[in-house]
Scaffold this active site. Structure first.
Site, PDB file in Angstrom:
ATOM      1  CG  ASP A 257      25.797  53.201  48.889  1.00 17.83           C
ATOM      2  OD1 ASP A 257      25.941  53.661  47.426  1.00 17.83           O
ATOM      3  OD2 ASP A 257      24.945  52.609  48.750  1.00 17.83           O
ATOM      4  CG  HIS A 291      28.524  51.954  45.840  1.00 21.52           C
ATOM      5  ND1 HIS A 291      27.839  51.495  46.099  1.00 21.52           N
ATOM      6  CD2 HIS A 291      29.901  51.355  45.921  1.00 21.52           C
ATOM      7  CE1 HIS A 291      28.043  50.443  46.606  1.00 21.52           C
ATOM      8  NE2 HIS A 291      29.739  50.210  46.830  1.00 21.52           N
TER       9      HIS A 291
END
Length: 524
Positions: A257, A291
């Site tokens: 993430d 991300h």
């Protein structure tokens, strides 16, 4: 070896061990633990309690393999994990009971104990060159199982426990939406309401959820840490939430993430605690898979301010610098400085500021629910092999405001788009695109584009495209390569657009006007 020499060596070893003991060092192998991979939670916790009774100390893990359940820290405790030592955490979910108070995704609640946890403490430290392995795959598989099922699954015992433990405690709309699964994987490390927290040198891998997640802490230092969470959901690297005086440096991060995310609570619960994250420095870090390189939000309801990000490399992240929120969050993000960044292989945007993170929200009166982004400044940044140079997306009731970009050079497929913003300046910014305009700006005002000219690669495609804008200054541009169209202006609400001190010797068409344009464009 003669007897005298052997005796001297023995005396030295005994003396060295004595120094360790008198200095508060406890070797876990001498405290009932083992380095053969057999569960030794009680020995580790016992050593911590023993050191705590003596005012503090260091729990020392020599080389070897250790298996443990959650570790509860105490005041003045250092966990030192030596090179060659691997501290693994149990995959038995029962070991993380009973539930403890923590902040989970921006909401204060009760859930599984973090793998390493401390509450209301001072002077807690993790050091060494060893490895902490959260063995998160068991947690990942369980949440995948729950979320991927097309059938309405019967609640597990853990979900029922979470429902009961948080009844009446958690009221946020977000938490209610998560009641369909109610399985809140624990962060690997969370200190809660602590002072003087340090993590240094270790490698951390396979976190069940967020990795390093201090909450409501003061004076946090994270230095020289490597974090590796491959192919895993929501395994952010470093997430300070409602903390102040945070120092993150010399870290290497590759996760499932965001690499580093700054947060301060979610929606009404975040506003209730009203504790901003402030005085944060992030420097000399490398971010690979993730991300985002450095992300602010979306849980920012308590406010985020006075953040400095410098001397970092983002290589392969989805986004570079990302700031995100939505209606309902509230909170102010302000006084942000980003400088000396190199980006490469950015899959989406190099820069992203988005107040429309929840896409389906509607315009509402300005209130405590309204998020604010302002006073954000980027400089000395290079990007190559980028998909989109940048996006700024405000909401009508609260445009993003007072943003500047200085000395930026980005090679991207698509350029920089701005919607619903004001007081935005670009100085010495070169955005080279292969598809579309370098700059597309709409529904915005008070814009400066100073020395930003680049060549549009397509015929009849402008370098700069404006629509429904006001108070725009475009100056000091000199397109050095042959350019088909420099500027396109559209929109019945467009007014006060000025071009000054530009050299257009290499431009075929300086200005194209849209049919609905009612204002004169002034060119000097």
């Amino acid at each position: 070896m003669n007897l005298k020499k052997a005796s001297l060596i023995l005396i030295f070893i005994v003396s060295f061990s004595s120094v360790y003991a008198t200095n508060g060092w406890l070797n876990i192998l001498e405290e009932g633990g083992n380095n053969k991979g057999e569960l030794c939670t009680e020995a580790i916790q016992g050593a911590i309690e023993k050191a705590s009774k003596n005012g503090g100390g260091t729990i020392y893990f020599p080389a070897g393999n250790y298996l443990t359940g959650p570790i509860k820290l105490k005041n003045n405790i250092t966990i030192h994990i030596e090179s060659g030592a691997v501290l693994k955490f149990s995959t038995n979910f029962d070991h993380y009971l009973p539930f403890v108070e923590l902040r989970w995704e921006g909401t204060v609640m009760k859930s599984f104990s973090p793998l390493i946890y401390g509450k209301d403490l001072e002077n807690v430290t993790i050091t060494g060159r060893g490895t902490i392995d959260g063995q998160g795959e068991a947690w990942w598989k369980e949440i995948w199982r729950i979320e991927s099922s097309k059938e309405k699954l019967e609640l597990t015992k853990y979900q029922k426990m979470a429902q009961e433990a948080n009844a009446g405690l958690v009221t946020s709309d977000y938490y209610k939406r998560t009641r369909s699964y109610l399985f809140h994987r624990p962060p690997l490390f969370q200190t809660y309401n602590c002072k003087n927290v340090r993590i240094e040198g270790v490698t951390i891998q396979n976190s069940p959820f967020w990795t390093i997640n201090p909450a409501f802490c003061d004076n946090v230092t994270i230095d020289g840490v490597t974090i590796f969470n491959p192919y895993s959901p929501n395994t952010d690297g470093i997430n300070p939430t409602s903390c102040k005086n945070v120092h993150i440096s010399n870290c290497h991060i590759s996760v499932g993430d965001d690499c580093i995310t700054i947060k301060s609570g979610r929606d009404a619960d975040g506003r209730k605690w009203a504790t901003p994250t402030e005085n944060v420095t992030i420097t000399n870090c490398t971010m690979l898979d993730g991300h985002g390189g450095v992300v602010i939000g979306s849980e920012m309801s308590g406010g985020i301010k006075k953040i400095v990000i410098s001397n970092c490399v983002f290589d392969g992240t989805d986004r570079g610098i990302r700031i995100k929120a939505a209606r309902g969050r509230g909170g102010v993000v302000e006084d942000i400085r980003v400088s000396n960044i190199v980006m490469n292989n950015i899959k989406l945007e190099a820069f992203m500021m988005n107040l429309f993170y929840d896409k389906n929200t509607k315009v509402e009166p300005v209130s405590e629910r309204t998020p604010i982004f302002r006073n954000i400044h980027m400089s000395n940044i290079t990007g190559s092999n980028v998909n989109v140079a940048g996006r700024i997306l405000g909401i009508p009731e609260m445009p993003i405001q007072n943003i500047s970009f200085n000395d930026i050079n980005i090679e991207a497929k698509k350029g920089f788009s701005i919607s619903t913003a004001k007081d935005i300046e670009f100085h010495d910014v070169n955005i080279t695109t292969t598809l579309g305009a370098s700059f597309e700006i709409e529904n915005s005002k008070n814009i400066v584009l100073d020395n930003t000219a680049t060549k549009s690669p397509l015929e009849k495609t402008p370098v700069i495209k404006l629509s429904n804008v006001s108070n725009v200054m475009i100056n000091n541009n000199f397109p050095m390569q042959e350019t088909d169209v420099f500027l396109e202006v559209n929109g019945s609400e467009t007014e006060s657009v000025f071009l000054k001190n530009n050299v257009f010797e290499n431009v075929k068409t300086v200005l194209e006007k849209g049919k609905d344009l009612n204002s004169e464009i002034k060119i000097d």
